[in-house]
Design an enzyme around this catalytic site. Structure first.
Site, PDB file in Angstrom:
ATOM      1  N   ASP A 108       0.887  -1.155   0.000  1.00  9.71           N
ATOM      2  CA  ASP A 108       0.000   0.000   0.000  1.00  9.71           C
ATOM      3  C   ASP A 108       0.934   1.216   0.000  1.00  9.71           C
ATOM      4  OD1 ASP A 108      -2.300   1.673   0.510  1.00  9.71           O
ATOM      5  OD2 ASP A 108      -1.639   1.773   2.595  1.00  9.71           O
ATOM      6  N   ASP A 151      -0.009   5.057   1.127  1.00  8.20           N
ATOM      7  CA  ASP A 151      -0.200   5.999   2.232  1.00  8.20           C
ATOM      8  C   ASP A 151      -0.074   5.286   3.574  1.00  8.20           C
ATOM      9  OD1 ASP A 151      -0.957   8.193   0.464  1.00  8.20           O
ATOM     10  OD2 ASP A 151      -2.849   7.147   0.185  1.00  8.20           O
TER      11      ASP A 151
END
Ligand code: G6P
Ligand code: MG
Length: 220
Positions: A8, A10
């Site tokens: 991922d 963020d």
């Protein structure tokens, strides 16, 4: 056998989760909605418009589709503003080294972010080259906790989902990874991310010994 690691963005590669929070908080304040870091956990990993809907739920307000999109865009303008001022040092420590080590082991590396700003962030921080495949919020119909983005990343890499290990800081992301039939490392607190197969504080804390442990389990 782990053949690919899907990150991922963020809150896993870079501290942009903080900027998403600050921008939502600013909007919440403007709307007179109480919004805490704990509330923010529900917004992590989900799409911009779904985040807006959760904020409305928290405030007990209803808005027209037009109003909803207008406010979500306003939040996005602030977020982009923060991101444009970011410096490469905001990439979490140990992330580059970890990716290099994984690559030395022949592991394929992908990015799977629900954010439509993911490519901008990668570009601003000059880290596009770390990833063989980048999947983001512009390429999917259903955002996390739906498994779509993870399955798309695996498909683009040409790797079976069961051979993929996902790094996620969001509960929605962990649920998505599990729904995709992948293994998952949570980045953050055990209490929050207990659904993951393993939880570590920081992405850079992941070691090759941990990878071997995942492989040992996968072989059973
Ligand atoms: C990521 C973040 C969320 C964000 C979402 C959409 O999943 O964790 O906090 O709301 O992406 O981002 P965007 O940049 O498209 O608004
Ligand atoms: Mg995240």
């Amino acid at each position: 056998m782990i053949k690919a690691v899907i990150f991922d963005l963020d809150g896993v590669i870079v501290d942009t989760a903080r900027y998403h929070f600050l921008a939502w908080k600013r909007l919440a304040d403007e709307l007179g909605i109480k919004f805490t870091e704990e509330d923010n956990e529900r917004l992590k990993g989900v799409s911009r418009i779904r985040s807006m809907e959760i904020l409305m739920e928290l405030g007990g307000i209803t808005l027209s589709q037009y109003e909803k999109e207008k406010l979500a865009n306003k939040k996005n303008t602030w977020f982009v503003d923060y991101v444009e001022r970011m410096i490469p040092e905001e990439i979490y420590s140990g992330v580059r080294v970890l990716i290099e080590k994984l690559k030395e082991r022949g592991i394929h590396i992908a990015l799977a972010s629900s954010s439509k700003n993911a490519r901008t962030v990668l570009h601003l921080l000059h880290i596009q080259n770390l990833f063989e495949v980048v999947t983001d919020g512009t390429m999917i119909t259903h955002s996390k906790p739906d498994p779509e983005i993870f399955l798309l990343a695996a498909e683009k890499l040409g790797i079976d989902p069961k051979d993929c290990l996902v790094f996620e800081d969001a509960e929605a992301g962990i649920e998505g990874a599990l729904a995709a039939g992948m293994l998952c490392v949570g980045i953050g607190s055990q209490e929050q991310l207990f659904k993951a197969h393993k939880v570590i504080r920081h992405t850079g804390d992941f070691t090759m010994e941990m990878l071997d442990e995942f492989n040992a389990v996968a072989l059973k």
